[in-house]
Write an enzyme that holds these catalytic residues in place. Structure first.
Site, PDB file in Angstrom:
ATOM      1  N   ARG A 108       1.653  11.073  10.904  1.00 12.16           N
ATOM      2  CA  ARG A 108       0.235  11.837   9.991  1.00 12.16           C
ATOM      3  C   ARG A 108      -0.230  13.035  10.802  1.00 12.16           C
ATOM      4  NH1 ARG A 108      -0.414  12.515   4.709  1.00 12.16           N
ATOM      5  NH2 ARG A 108      -2.582  12.226   4.079  1.00 12.16           N
ATOM      6  N   THR A 384       5.654  15.827  -1.525  1.00 18.60           N
ATOM      7  CA  THR A 384       5.620  14.729  -0.681  1.00 18.60           C
ATOM      8  C   THR A 384       7.411  14.371  -0.898  1.00 18.60           C
ATOM      9  OG1 THR A 384       3.506  14.286  -0.612  1.00 18.60           O
ATOM     10  CG2 THR A 384       5.215  12.381   0.214  1.00 18.60           C
ATOM     11  N   ASN A 404       2.272  18.016   1.687  1.00 21.91           N
ATOM     12  CA  ASN A 404       0.906  17.604   0.893  1.00 21.91           C
ATOM     13  C   ASN A 404       1.440  18.312  -0.469  1.00 21.91           C
ATOM     14  OD1 ASN A 404      -1.115  16.554  -0.290  1.00 21.91           O
ATOM     15  ND2 ASN A 404      -2.577  17.969   0.812  1.00 21.91           N
ATOM     16  N   ASP A 426      -6.303  16.241   2.066  1.00 23.45           N
ATOM     17  CA  ASP A 426      -6.413  14.459   1.787  1.00 23.45           C
ATOM     18  C   ASP A 426      -7.787  13.979   2.356  1.00 23.45           C
ATOM     19  OD1 ASP A 426      -4.198  14.338   0.238  1.00 23.45           O
ATOM     20  OD2 ASP A 426      -2.766  13.607   1.681  1.00 23.45           O
ATOM     21  N   SER A 455      -3.662   8.848   3.334  1.00 22.90           N
ATOM     22  CA  SER A 455      -2.477   8.993   2.641  1.00 22.90           C
ATOM     23  C   SER A 455      -2.264   7.991   1.741  1.00 22.90           C
ATOM     24  CB  SER A 455      -1.276   9.109   3.584  1.00 22.90           C
ATOM     25  OG  SER A 455      -0.311   9.399   3.097  1.00 22.90           O
ATOM     26  N   SER A 456      -1.628   8.368   0.628  1.00 21.32           N
ATOM     27  CA  SER A 456      -0.863   7.295  -0.295  1.00 21.32           C
ATOM     28  C   SER A 456       0.196   7.212   0.004  1.00 21.32           C
ATOM     29  CB  SER A 456      -1.131   7.852  -1.675  1.00 21.32           C
ATOM     30  OG  SER A 456      -2.609   7.906  -1.960  1.00 21.32           O
ATOM     31  N   GLY A 476       4.235  11.923  -4.884  1.00 21.64           N
ATOM     32  CA  GLY A 476       3.508  11.855  -6.059  1.00 21.64           C
ATOM     33  C   GLY A 476       1.988  11.670  -5.632  1.00 21.64           C
ATOM     34  N   GLY A 477       1.594  11.861  -4.679  1.00 23.43           N
ATOM     35  CA  GLY A 477       0.114  11.887  -4.110  1.00 23.43           C
ATOM     36  C   GLY A 477      -0.290  10.461  -4.678  1.00 23.43           C
TER      37      GLY A 477
HETATM   38  N1  GLY Z   1      -0.304  13.929   0.752  1.00 19.53           N
HETATM   39  C1  GLY Z   1       0.014  13.078   0.074  1.00 19.53           C
HETATM   40  C2  GLY Z   1      -0.564  11.777   0.714  1.00 19.53           C
HETATM   41  O1  GLY Z   1      -0.422  11.519   1.890  1.00 19.53           O
HETATM   42  O2  GLY Z   1      -0.914  10.914   0.009  1.00 19.53           O
END
Ligand code: GLY
Length: 575
Positions: A108, A384, A404, A426, A455-456, A476-477
């Site tokens: 990350r 993503t 992102n 984020d 992050s998700s 998809g965030g």
């Molecule tokens: N940038 C989307 C995530 O990492 O959740």
């Protein structure tokens, strides 16, 4: 927890608009919808780019293992999936080896050393629009190159020059643009115009690329060659570092040589759970994905979901209520565990899930009446892309990687030919102010030097009798977690094949805003009426939720099934 009530109405509607507009990009990527997965006997790669999947499977055929193929696919995606594939972003890799080892690699992005909590606020303490979303200040220190090379050295079998060469060739000789990529470039052409280095790469001297054009990226090819020849130093030191730092200085960005030299990927124990006898292996913090997925599954395990019927109002009600509690916890407790004491054990405990389960009755509870759990009593924290790989020896790799937003910060490093991420968005810019995905947070995810933003991303491997059964993840965030959840439930609860499980329309709720987002076809009219009567607000229509890329392995027949989400234009390639 007071942050939940600080959300202004305008922010609430803005969030709905942003969530909807983000999905429009993907709704243009539709193609024909296979209902059957691709079958293979030896190995499989599924990614959002047909070319990248083919690169990965070629490496498998040549004797590489799943990690070799994953790294080759990752570098190829940096060339053939410009809006999300990357070397200027970051990602997570979840690995299961045939000897039973489960591990994860966290690459990350990190906040630059000179980043600070209020860096996106004006003098009055208000968030400066788009500062964390576009341009040099939105960029986190990239991790993809260091992470992929770490994975390859420790768990791969092939040399870097072998697995990176296909990406170099694709960048140098070019590849034929498909309709969706050409349209993606056109969609952003006015934004690219603001950044000459980006405009140069994604237009032909100002003329938009068309489907069928051969798209060459000579600067990117050269950067990849430097990585091939010097390893991670080819990116974090020398010419590429010079170009990154120069770009930052010219645009008032924060990343320095020291930031680049300090970047380190981290190997972490996966977060694990158990759902009806299946073992869930997923990504720990700084991702919220693994914890949220396991917390959701732990709550839902208490219901007989398969008896309720896929898509029924009762099924949706239970999913949605569980999602509200889990996203409330995410908001308060999740962040980079190296900086904040994330209560991982508590959040994924069956006991805590049972408490939430007991609170879920027949009524829809407004999100304002739901808050994050209180762990004092428990205590003894688009765009993503995802790809999944499985090899002939039973090794499995699940990778989600990101810039992102689509095309990240929109800033290409002049002379180096790659896009930088806008991952700083984020982080929490200000408590109570939602990010581009409508997600909020507090102390746990505040900006600090060298901290990783929450992050998700939820790259996941589901094991059945200790062997890989499902390898899956999604972009998809905020909707990544609920996408992965529904694919897994579709397989385990409703016996769907992996293609159907991925194709099936999805719903999403993230606590705030208090709205069910649903894809067309996820809810029939009767279900919508019943849910509306129960008090739910529903937003349906031209939206897509996630874009999963998955593999399912039938360990009895030894058939490997690959499925690329028909919401996109990727492909499963097997042999
Ligand atoms: N940038 C989307 C995530 O990492 O959740």
């Amino acid at each position: 927890m007071s942050i939940i009530f600080a959300v202004k109405k305008s922010a609430f509607y803005k969030t709905i608009l942003i969530l909807t507009s983000l999905t429009l990009f993907f709704s243009q990527l539709k193609c024909t919808a296979p209902v059957k997965p691709v079958e293979a006997k030896n190995g499989m790669v599924v990614s959002a780019s047909t070319i990248a999947s083919e690169v990965g499977v070629k490496i498998l055929k040549e004797g590489g293992n799943a990690v070799d193929a994953a790294v080759a696919t990752g570098f190829a995606l940096a060339v053939t999936l410009p809006y999300a594939g990357n070397i200027g972003g970051g990602g997570f890799m979840v690995i299961h080896l045939s000897d039973g080892t489960n591990t994860t690699i966290d690459y990350r992005e990190k906040a630059p050393l000179s980043a600070f909590r209020e860096m996106y606020l004006d003098e009055e303490g208000n968030v400066i629009p788009r500062l964390s979303l576009e341009g040099a200040l939105s960029v986190g220190v990239p991790g993809s190159v260091a992470g992929m090379i770490y994975a390859l050295k420790k768990y791969g079998t092939m040399p870097l020059e072998k697995v990176i060469q296909p990406a170099i060739d694709l960048a140098e000789k070019g590849w034929v643009l498909d309709e969706s990529t050409a349209n993606g470039f056109k969609k952003f052409v006015d934004v690219f115009k603001k950044y000459p280095s980006t405009y140069k790469v994604f237009t032909k001297n100002g003329i938009p690329y068309e489907e069928g054009d051969v798209f060459k990226q000579p600067d990117l090819a050269h950067t990849l060659e430097l990585i091939r020849d010097k390893g991670a130093d080819g990116f974090y030191k020398g010419k590429v570092a010079d170009l990154i730092v120069k770009q930052m200085k010219e645009m008032n960005g924060l990343i320095t040589y020291e930031d680049l030299e300090n970047y380190n990927p981290v190997e972490r124990n996966p977060v694990t759970g158990n759902y009806r006898g299946y073992e869930i292996v997923s990504m720990p913090p700084p991702s919220s994905g693994g914890i949220a997925l396991i917390e959701l599954l732990n709550i839902l395990e208490n219901f007989n979901l398969n008896e309720e019927g896929w898509g029924s109002s009762l099924y949706i009600h239970r999913l949605v209520e569980a999602m509200k509690y889990v996203y409330a916890d995410r908001t308060v407790y999740l962040g980079d565990a190296d900086f904040y004491p994330v209560p991982v054990k508590e959040l994924i405990s069956k006991e805590y899930a049972k408490e939430i389960f007991k609170k879920i009755g027949d009524a829809a509870v407004p999100s304002t009446q739901i808050s994050a759990g209180n762990f004092n009593k428990h205590y003894e924290s688009p765009q993503t892309t995802h790809y999944s790989v499985y090899d002939a020896n039973g090794n499995a790799v699940s990778v989600t990687t990101t810039l992102n937003s689509e095309f990240g910060s929109k800033v290409v490093v002049e002379g180096a030919g790659f896009l930088l991420n806008n991952e700083m968005n984020d982080f929490v810019e200000k408590p109570g102010v939602p990010n581009q995905f409508g997600l909020m947070g507090g102390e746990a995810n505040s900006i600090e030097p060298e901290k990783r933003m929450l992050s998700s991303m939820t790259p996941t491997i589901v094991l059945k009798e200790d062997k890989p059964y499902i390898i899956v993840g999604s972009p998809g965030g905020s909707r990544i977690i609920t996408t992965v959840l529904q694919v897994i439930l579709n397989c385990i609860e409703f016996n769907m094949n992996i293609q159907k499980a991925i194709n099936s329309p999805r719903i999403h709720h993230q606590w705030m805003p208090d709205t069910i987002f649903c894809e067309t076809g996820a809810l029939d009219d009767d279900t919508k009426d019943k849910l509306t009567e129960m008090g739910y607000s529903i937003v349906e229509g031209e939206i897509t939720i996630g874009m999963a890329e998955g593999i399912m392995i039938d360990n009895k027949s030894k058939i490997i099934y690959g499925a690329s989400d028909t919401r996109g234009t990727g492909a499963a390639a097997g042999y």
